[in-house]
Design an enzyme around this catalytic site. Structure first.
Site, PDB file in Angstrom:
ATOM      1  N   GLY A 177       0.830  -1.203   0.000  1.00  0.00           N
ATOM      2  CA  GLY A 177       0.000   0.000   0.000  1.00  0.00           C
ATOM      3  C   GLY A 177       0.864   1.253   0.000  1.00  0.00           C
ATOM      4  N   GLU A 424      -2.345  -9.780   4.994  1.00  0.00           N
ATOM      5  CA  GLU A 424      -1.762 -10.056   6.316  1.00  0.00           C
ATOM      6  C   GLU A 424      -1.923 -11.529   6.703  1.00  0.00           C
ATOM      7  OE1 GLU A 424      -0.105  -7.296   7.129  1.00  0.00           O
ATOM      8  OE2 GLU A 424       0.839  -8.799   8.388  1.00  0.00           O
TER       9      GLU A 424
HETATM   10  C1  LIG Z   1     -10.099   2.652   6.676  1.00  0.00           C
HETATM   11  C2  LIG Z   1      -8.874   2.549   7.404  1.00  0.00           C
HETATM   12  C3  LIG Z   1      -8.746   1.336   8.244  1.00  0.00           C
HETATM   13  C4  LIG Z   1      -7.455   1.206   8.943  1.00  0.00           C
HETATM   14  C5  LIG Z   1      -7.205  -0.204   9.262  1.00  0.00           C
HETATM   15  C6  LIG Z   1      -5.836  -0.417   9.694  1.00  0.00           C
HETATM   16  C7  LIG Z   1      -5.640  -1.879   9.911  1.00  0.00           C
HETATM   17  C8  LIG Z   1      -4.306  -2.280   9.502  1.00  0.00           C
HETATM   18  C9  LIG Z   1      -4.325  -2.763   8.119  1.00  0.00           C
HETATM   19  C10 LIG Z   1      -3.163  -2.271   7.420  1.00  0.00           C
HETATM   20  C11 LIG Z   1      -3.251  -2.623   6.016  1.00  0.00           C
HETATM   21  C12 LIG Z   1      -2.898  -4.015   5.857  1.00  0.00           C
HETATM   22  C13 LIG Z   1      -2.326  -4.241   4.541  1.00  0.00           C
HETATM   23  C14 LIG Z   1      -1.869  -5.614   4.427  1.00  0.00           C
HETATM   24  C15 LIG Z   1      -0.394  -5.738   4.534  1.00  0.00           C
HETATM   25  C16 LIG Z   1       0.105  -7.091   4.149  1.00  0.00           C
HETATM   26  O1  LIG Z   1      -0.620  -7.935   3.707  1.00  0.00           O
HETATM   27  S1  LIG Z   1       1.766  -7.327   4.402  1.00  0.00           S
HETATM   28  C17 LIG Z   1       2.102  -8.963   3.910  1.00  0.00           C
HETATM   29  C18 LIG Z   1       1.614  -9.957   4.895  1.00  0.00           C
HETATM   30  N1  LIG Z   1       2.035 -11.259   4.482  1.00  0.00           N
HETATM   31  C19 LIG Z   1       1.720 -12.332   5.144  1.00  0.00           C
HETATM   32  O2  LIG Z   1       1.019 -12.277   6.131  1.00  0.00           O
HETATM   33  C20 LIG Z   1       2.333 -13.600   4.629  1.00  0.00           C
HETATM   34  C21 LIG Z   1       1.786 -14.802   5.300  1.00  0.00           C
HETATM   35  N2  LIG Z   1       2.847 -15.789   5.444  1.00  0.00           N
HETATM   36  C22 LIG Z   1       3.512 -15.971   6.637  1.00  0.00           C
HETATM   37  O3  LIG Z   1       3.220 -15.332   7.634  1.00  0.00           O
HETATM   38  C23 LIG Z   1       4.608 -17.003   6.742  1.00  0.00           C
HETATM   39  O4  LIG Z   1       5.416 -17.027   5.690  1.00  0.00           O
HETATM   40  C24 LIG Z   1       4.086 -18.392   7.077  1.00  0.00           C
HETATM   41  C25 LIG Z   1       2.823 -18.760   6.330  1.00  0.00           C
HETATM   42  C26 LIG Z   1       3.811 -18.296   8.546  1.00  0.00           C
HETATM   43  C27 LIG Z   1       5.087 -19.487   6.783  1.00  0.00           C
HETATM   44  O5  LIG Z   1       6.362 -19.182   7.358  1.00  0.00           O
HETATM   45  P1  LIG Z   1       7.658 -20.127   7.084  1.00  0.00           P
HETATM   46  O6  LIG Z   1       8.766 -19.569   7.837  1.00  0.00           O
HETATM   47  O7  LIG Z   1       7.828 -20.328   5.630  1.00  0.00           O
HETATM   48  O8  LIG Z   1       7.183 -21.497   7.555  1.00  0.00           O
HETATM   49  P2  LIG Z   1       6.870 -22.206   8.879  1.00  0.00           P
HETATM   50  O9  LIG Z   1       7.834 -23.307   8.846  1.00  0.00           O
HETATM   51  O10 LIG Z   1       5.393 -22.453   8.822  1.00  0.00           O
HETATM   52  O11 LIG Z   1       7.211 -21.264  10.119  1.00  0.00           O
HETATM   53  C28 LIG Z   1       8.452 -21.284  10.758  1.00  0.00           C
HETATM   54  C29 LIG Z   1       8.290 -21.026  12.217  1.00  0.00           C
HETATM   55  O12 LIG Z   1       7.938 -19.671  12.409  1.00  0.00           O
HETATM   56  C30 LIG Z   1       6.776 -19.580  13.227  1.00  0.00           C
HETATM   57  N3  LIG Z   1       6.062 -18.386  12.788  1.00  0.00           N
HETATM   58  C31 LIG Z   1       5.488 -18.161  11.590  1.00  0.00           C
HETATM   59  N4  LIG Z   1       4.969 -16.933  11.567  1.00  0.00           N
HETATM   60  C32 LIG Z   1       5.225 -16.370  12.760  1.00  0.00           C
HETATM   61  C33 LIG Z   1       4.921 -15.106  13.324  1.00  0.00           C
HETATM   62  N5  LIG Z   1       4.245 -14.182  12.649  1.00  0.00           N
HETATM   63  N6  LIG Z   1       5.341 -14.871  14.575  1.00  0.00           N
HETATM   64  C34 LIG Z   1       6.008 -15.804  15.276  1.00  0.00           C
HETATM   65  N7  LIG Z   1       6.307 -17.010  14.793  1.00  0.00           N
HETATM   66  C35 LIG Z   1       5.932 -17.292  13.544  1.00  0.00           C
HETATM   67  C36 LIG Z   1       6.039 -20.871  12.964  1.00  0.00           C
HETATM   68  O13 LIG Z   1       5.164 -21.164  14.038  1.00  0.00           O
HETATM   69  C37 LIG Z   1       7.183 -21.838  12.875  1.00  0.00           C
HETATM   70  O14 LIG Z   1       7.605 -22.112  14.182  1.00  0.00           O
HETATM   71  P3  LIG Z   1       8.161 -23.570  14.528  1.00  0.00           P
HETATM   72  O15 LIG Z   1       7.010 -24.492  14.289  1.00  0.00           O
HETATM   73  O16 LIG Z   1       9.299 -23.822  13.609  1.00  0.00           O
HETATM   74  O17 LIG Z   1       8.545 -23.447  15.964  1.00  0.00           O
HETATM   75  C1  LIG Z   2      -5.820  -5.143  -0.320  1.00  0.00           C
HETATM   76  C2  LIG Z   2      -4.500  -5.811  -0.132  1.00  0.00           C
HETATM   77  C3  LIG Z   2      -3.460  -5.091   0.446  1.00  0.00           C
HETATM   78  C4  LIG Z   2      -2.204  -5.681   0.584  1.00  0.00           C
HETATM   79  N1  LIG Z   2      -1.172  -4.940   1.109  1.00  0.00           N
HETATM   80  C5  LIG Z   2       0.063  -5.490   1.175  1.00  0.00           C
HETATM   81  C6  LIG Z   2       1.169  -4.725   1.661  1.00  0.00           C
HETATM   82  O1  LIG Z   2       1.031  -3.573   2.037  1.00  0.00           O
HETATM   83  N2  LIG Z   2       2.394  -5.301   1.688  1.00  0.00           N
HETATM   84  C7  LIG Z   2       2.595  -6.582   1.283  1.00  0.00           C
HETATM   85  O2  LIG Z   2       3.731  -7.048   1.348  1.00  0.00           O
HETATM   86  N3  LIG Z   2       1.564  -7.340   0.848  1.00  0.00           N
HETATM   87  C8  LIG Z   2       0.317  -6.824   0.775  1.00  0.00           C
HETATM   88  N4  LIG Z   2      -0.738  -7.585   0.324  1.00  0.00           N
HETATM   89  C9  LIG Z   2      -0.488  -8.958  -0.114  1.00  0.00           C
HETATM   90  C10 LIG Z   2      -1.059  -9.984   0.840  1.00  0.00           C
HETATM   91  O3  LIG Z   2      -0.348  -9.996   2.033  1.00  0.00           O
HETATM   92  C11 LIG Z   2      -1.043 -11.349   0.171  1.00  0.00           C
HETATM   93  O4  LIG Z   2      -1.915 -11.296  -0.941  1.00  0.00           O
HETATM   94  C12 LIG Z   2      -1.467 -12.419   1.151  1.00  0.00           C
HETATM   95  O5  LIG Z   2      -0.472 -12.638   2.102  1.00  0.00           O
HETATM   96  C13 LIG Z   2      -1.841 -13.748   0.451  1.00  0.00           C
HETATM   97  O6  LIG Z   2      -0.794 -14.203  -0.303  1.00  0.00           O
HETATM   98  P1  LIG Z   2      -0.987 -14.635  -1.832  1.00  0.00           P
HETATM   99  O7  LIG Z   2      -1.594 -13.499  -2.559  1.00  0.00           O
HETATM  100  O8  LIG Z   2       0.332 -15.146  -2.265  1.00  0.00           O
HETATM  101  O9  LIG Z   2      -2.029 -15.813  -1.821  1.00  0.00           O
HETATM  102  P2  LIG Z   2      -1.730 -17.328  -2.141  1.00  0.00           P
HETATM  103  O10 LIG Z   2      -0.893 -17.913  -1.081  1.00  0.00           O
HETATM  104  O11 LIG Z   2      -1.250 -17.474  -3.534  1.00  0.00           O
HETATM  105  O12 LIG Z   2      -3.196 -17.908  -1.999  1.00  0.00           O
HETATM  106  C14 LIG Z   2      -3.939 -18.517  -3.061  1.00  0.00           C
HETATM  107  C15 LIG Z   2      -4.647 -19.761  -2.513  1.00  0.00           C
HETATM  108  O13 LIG Z   2      -3.677 -20.737  -2.167  1.00  0.00           O
HETATM  109  C16 LIG Z   2      -3.943 -21.272  -0.882  1.00  0.00           C
HETATM  110  N5  LIG Z   2      -2.670 -21.648  -0.238  1.00  0.00           N
HETATM  111  C17 LIG Z   2      -1.478 -20.993  -0.272  1.00  0.00           C
HETATM  112  N6  LIG Z   2      -0.554 -21.650   0.439  1.00  0.00           N
HETATM  113  C18 LIG Z   2      -1.155 -22.737   0.944  1.00  0.00           C
HETATM  114  C19 LIG Z   2      -0.723 -23.804   1.805  1.00  0.00           C
HETATM  115  N7  LIG Z   2       0.516 -23.860   2.278  1.00  0.00           N
HETATM  116  N8  LIG Z   2      -1.618 -24.752   2.123  1.00  0.00           N
HETATM  117  C20 LIG Z   2      -2.882 -24.700   1.681  1.00  0.00           C
HETATM  118  N9  LIG Z   2      -3.348 -23.706   0.889  1.00  0.00           N
HETATM  119  C21 LIG Z   2      -2.502 -22.737   0.524  1.00  0.00           C
HETATM  120  C22 LIG Z   2      -4.636 -20.139  -0.133  1.00  0.00           C
HETATM  121  O14 LIG Z   2      -5.439 -20.660   0.927  1.00  0.00           O
HETATM  122  C23 LIG Z   2      -5.465 -19.501  -1.241  1.00  0.00           C
HETATM  123  O15 LIG Z   2      -6.691 -20.193  -1.323  1.00  0.00           O
HETATM  124  C24 LIG Z   2      -2.001  -7.020   0.169  1.00  0.00           C
HETATM  125  C25 LIG Z   2      -3.070  -7.747  -0.384  1.00  0.00           C
HETATM  126  C26 LIG Z   2      -4.303  -7.147  -0.534  1.00  0.00           C
HETATM  127  C27 LIG Z   2      -5.410  -7.948  -1.146  1.00  0.00           C
END
Ligand SMILES: CCCCCCCCCCCCCCCC(=O)SCCNC(=O)CCNC(=O)[C@H](O)C(C)(C)COP(=O)(O)OP(=O)(O)OC[C@H]1O[C@@H](n2cnc3c(N)ncnc32)[C@H](O)[C@@H]1OP(=O)(O)O
Ligand SMILES: Cc1cc2nc3c(=O)[nH]c(=O)nc-3n(C[C@H](O)[C@H](O)[C@H](O)COP(=O)(O)OP(=O)(O)OC[C@H]3O[C@@H](n4cnc5c(N)ncnc54)[C@H](O)[C@@H]3O)c2cc1C
Length: 663
Positions: A177, A424
């Site tokens: 964003g 997130e």
């Molecule tokens: C109108 C105005 C309204 C305002 C309203 C404001 C509201 C505020 C909104 C702002 C606006 C948002 C805008 C969106 C901003 C994005 O979306 S930013 C991008 C966010 N991206 C994500 O969330 C990506 C999701 N993926 C992940 O978190 C990680 O890669 C995964 C899925 C946890 C996998 O991690 P990995 O390291 O590949 O794999 P894994 O082996 O599963 O994990 C390793 C270890 O780390 C641990 N771990 C994983 N994650 C974590 C963590 N986060 N912490 C601690 N430990 C962790 C696991 O438990 C595991 O532990 P062990 O079992 O080994 O002890």
């Molecule tokens: C409005 C908006 C704002 C955003 N802002 C930001 C930002 O500011 N900064 C930033 O870095 N990112 C941002 N993002 C990105 C966002 O964090 C990612 O889109 C989100 O983390 C999901 O990842 P992806 O798009 O790769 O989905 P994918 O992982 O490709 O998901 C596609 C499908 O695959 C499935 N899938 C994926 N992995 C697995 C698994 N291991 N097991 C089973 N199913 C699985 C999911 O459940 C889903 O159904 C934003 C996204 C949106 C929509």
């Protein structure tokens, strides 16, 4: 009677003190005053007008938000608002903007992952908006799989710099964003490479634009990723794409709390776990849970007020028709959502305390509770955003045809809210993180007594044997009976998954094969925590006439609604008999009758201004029909009786001379 009279009449029936309930909803008298003041500040300032938004084109929308954000920042400074007040100000302005990323992600990432020295340099610049930052993690090719990111940060020993590079199309940063047009800096997540060796993904502070003329710095290509779902909602935000062509940054711009790279190119790990690199996501997920209760409360406020005004059928001898709020079907769809808004509100208050505690612990290098907090934030984020997105859509349907009008406020709210299920941490991916935690906890039961939110799993051997003792519908009002039912179902699902996992050749293979069941077990675990948090909240002192009683009814509605919705799980795990499930449903119907007289007062307790609701259907005064008519007349198509294009494209059809064979 008119809508105005209907709502006045409804308010007179309230069985509790609304003003005290407002405080219970806000969390404390102080919190209430801050929210109330900020809501009114926004509502009374013409700059924050929202009515024209749906009519604006993309460029105007974006510029309009820039203007509002600048005005908000001026207010923050002129009025010396605290960070908490400024956060509420942003909330009530109700328009996604680059400042969300600045305050919710950029600053927390600097604070959580920077060294003391880095924090000292960068945090004040960010907090005074001398630099504006975003969180650039997701790429075109990878979002969920953070370890799969392709952007590289290669250490150059000679110049003591990192070289940030996008080696492939799929490595383009995609989504952050504010990235497209506004932000001057970003925390860019990239694979660290030293002497050809990979050292995992780390965060780097990268300047994107000139602070003089705002143009992208050499080697950096920036752009917008295009229009998003809904019109006037998330399109106020410039979610962007970034490509880096060997861009150099000084070595000290790698965030070095978790690990460091020395001048000599030595990679050194601190004695902090690598998971700390994910801590910013924990922080934001916690905020997202709190936002869920706000968004859901907004939708149910609109749907409840309108349901009290809307009348259909039931008229006899010319008398008034039935308020749609009196239909049991309407109540059974709406009241659980009202109860969910309160449940999420209390769950988010509790999560905030949990997060504050872990934050303090992390500062003194105590990482013991991080896995539990990660599981809770990930699980709650998934549970609350999914229920809220579904709930907003249900509220739209509860408002019949008028709910589909932009002026109802519901379509835009849905479009704004629904990406919370994805950003997130995609919701299913988050539930699978909870599953990892559950499997570990259950597998370790012989050696380690679980604590905190997983403590009930310590009684798993008992919970898998015990059966529910409920005999009457009244018994379902006992919080002990409710809680035990939720714990038994969750424990049985988790233990069942673990037993089946043991049948596979490897845990990884089993985890992949059983992932759907594991996700369901995770949801059941999260529901235990939300229900128990609600019950615990009621054990505290809650002042005000009838406030506690009204909340007790809602707590029971929330729990028994979930029990009814997931009765398949409760029955399949064998804890409940079909008779007991049916008694729970009988009790639920009785509870809806108890909510009914309080319905309008309950949604009034959210203290939402008409500006924040931006809904003709949800107006506080109930003057729905005249205002709906007025809003419709403001549509540009109503500027003239004969619209543009009629003479050109419609009249020729009407006036065509058809041969009789074509008739
Ligand atoms: C109108 C105005 C309204 C305002 C309203 C404001 C509201 C505020 C909104 C702002 C606006 C948002 C805008 C969106 C901003 C994005 O979306 S930013 C991008 C966010 N991206 C994500 O969330 C990506 C999701 N993926 C992940 O978190 C990680 O890669 C995964 C899925 C946890 C996998 O991690 P990995 O390291 O590949 O794999 P894994 O082996 O599963 O994990 C390793 C270890 O780390 C641990 N771990 C994983 N994650 C974590 C963590 N986060 N912490 C601690 N430990 C962790 C696991 O438990 C595991 O532990 P062990 O079992 O080994 O002890
Ligand atoms: C409005 C908006 C704002 C955003 N802002 C930001 C930002 O500011 N900064 C930033 O870095 N990112 C941002 N993002 C990105 C966002 O964090 C990612 O889109 C989100 O983390 C999901 O990842 P992806 O798009 O790769 O989905 P994918 O992982 O490709 O998901 C596609 C499908 O695959 C499935 N899938 C994926 N992995 C697995 C698994 N291991 N097991 C089973 N199913 C699985 C999911 O459940 C889903 O159904 C934003 C996204 C949106 C929509």
């Amino acid at each position: 009677m008119e809508g105005v009279d209907y709502l006045r009449d409804e308010r007179s029936k309230a069985q509790f003190d609304v003003e005290t309930m407002k405080v219970a909803w806000a969390g404390s008298p102080e919190a209430f005053l801050v929210c109330d003041r900020m809501a009114k500040l926004v509502a009374n300032d013409p700059v924050f007008e929202k009515f024209s938004k749906p009519m604006l084109g993309r460029k105007e929308l974006f510029k309009n938000t820039l203007r509002k954000t600048a005005h908000a920042w001026k207010l923050v400074n002129d009025l010396h608002l605290t960070e908490e007040e400024a956060k509420w100000l942003r909330h009530y302005i109700d328009e996604p903007s680059y400042t969300d990323l600045q305050w919710e992600m950029f600053v927390p990432a600097l604070e959580g992952q920077g060294t003391e020295e880095q924090k000292k340099k960068w945090v004040p610049l960010a907090k005074t908006m001398q630099i504006i930052g975003t969180y650039a993690q997701t790429e075109l090719g990878h979002g969920s799989n953070v370890q799969g990111l392709e952007t590289t940060a290669t250490f150059d020993r000679q110049s003591d710099e990192f070289v940030i590079h996008s080696p492939t199309l799929t490595s383009s940063k995609w989504w952050p964003g504010g990235l497209a047009k506004v932000t001057t800096h970003a925390i860019v997540y990239a694979r660290l490479i030293i002497d050809g060796h990979f050292y995992g993904v780390h965060g780097f502070i990268v300047q994107l634009r000139s602070l003089e003329d705002h143009s992208p710095l050499p080697g950096i290509t920036l752009g917008d990723i295009g229009m998003k779902f809904g019109h006037g909602t998330y399109n106020t935000m410039d979610n962007g794409v970034a490509r880096f062509d060997r861009v150099r940054i000084p070595r000290d711009q790698m965030l070095m709390r978790v690990s460091q790279v020395t001048k000599e190119g030595k990679y050194m790990k601190s004695n902090v776990p690598r998971q700390l690199g994910y801590a910013t996501m924990v922080s934001v997920r916690q905020t997202i849970v709190s936002d869920a209760s706000k968004a859901l409360s907004r939708a149910v406020c609109i749907a409840t007020r309108y349901s009290a005004i809307r009348r259909q059928f039931g008229s006899r001898d010319g008398g008034p028709e039935t308020q749609v709020l009196d239909y049991k079907t309407q109540q059974s769809r709406l009241f659980p959502l009202v109860a969910s808004a309160f449940a999420f509100r209390f769950a988010s208050d509790w999560l905030k305390l949990l997060y504050t505690d872990v934050k303090q612990r992390l500062e003194v290098n105590d990482f013991s509770t991080l896995p539990e907090v990660h599981a809770c934030t990930a699980g709650f984020k998934s549970l609350t955003t999914a229920a809220t997105a579904e709930g907003i859509e249900e509220c739209r349907k509860l408002c019949g045809g008028h709910g589909y009008l932009i002026s109802s406020g519901l379509p835009e709210l849905f479009a704004f809210y629904v990406p919370a299920c994805t950003y997130e941490g995609e919701n299913v991916v988050m539930l699978l993180q909870v599953a990892r935690f559950l499997v570990k906890t259950v597998s370790d039961l012989g050696n380690k007594q679980p604590v905190g939110t997983a403590a009930y799993l310590g009684r798993a051997s008992l919970l898998v044997q015990k059966n529910c003792v409920v005999q009457t519908a009244e018994d379902w009002l006992n919080p002990i009976a409710i809680l035990e039912a939720f714990e038994a179902r969750a424990a049985r699902m988790a233990v069942g998954c673990c037993q089946r996992l043991a049948e596979f050749k490897s845990p990884e293979e089993g985890f992949a094969e059983l992932s759907s069941d594991l996700a369901e077990a995770s949801l059941a675990h999260c529901q235990v925590i939300v229900v128990s948090t609600f019950i615990r909240r009621l054990q505290q002192d809650i002042p005000g006439r009838g406030v506690k009683q009204a909340l007790e009814v809602l707590c029971n509605v929330y729990a028994l609604f979930l029990l009814h919705k997931h009765q398949g799980d409760f029955l399949a795990t064998g804890y409940l008999t079909p008779k007991q499930a049916s008694l729970a449903n009988d009790q639920l119907r009785t509870l809806y009758s108890k909510v009914r007289p309080n319905a309008i007062a309950l949604v009034d307790s959210f203290n939402h201004t008409d500006h924040y609701l931006s809904s003709v259907l949800g107006r506080y005064d109930g003057n729905v029909y005249p205002k709906l008519y007025e809003a419709a007349l403001k549509d540009p198509l109503n500027d003239s009786d004969i619209a543009d294009g009629i003479h050109q494209y419609v009249q020729p059809i009407l006036k065509q001379k058809l041969h009789s064979s074509k008739l």
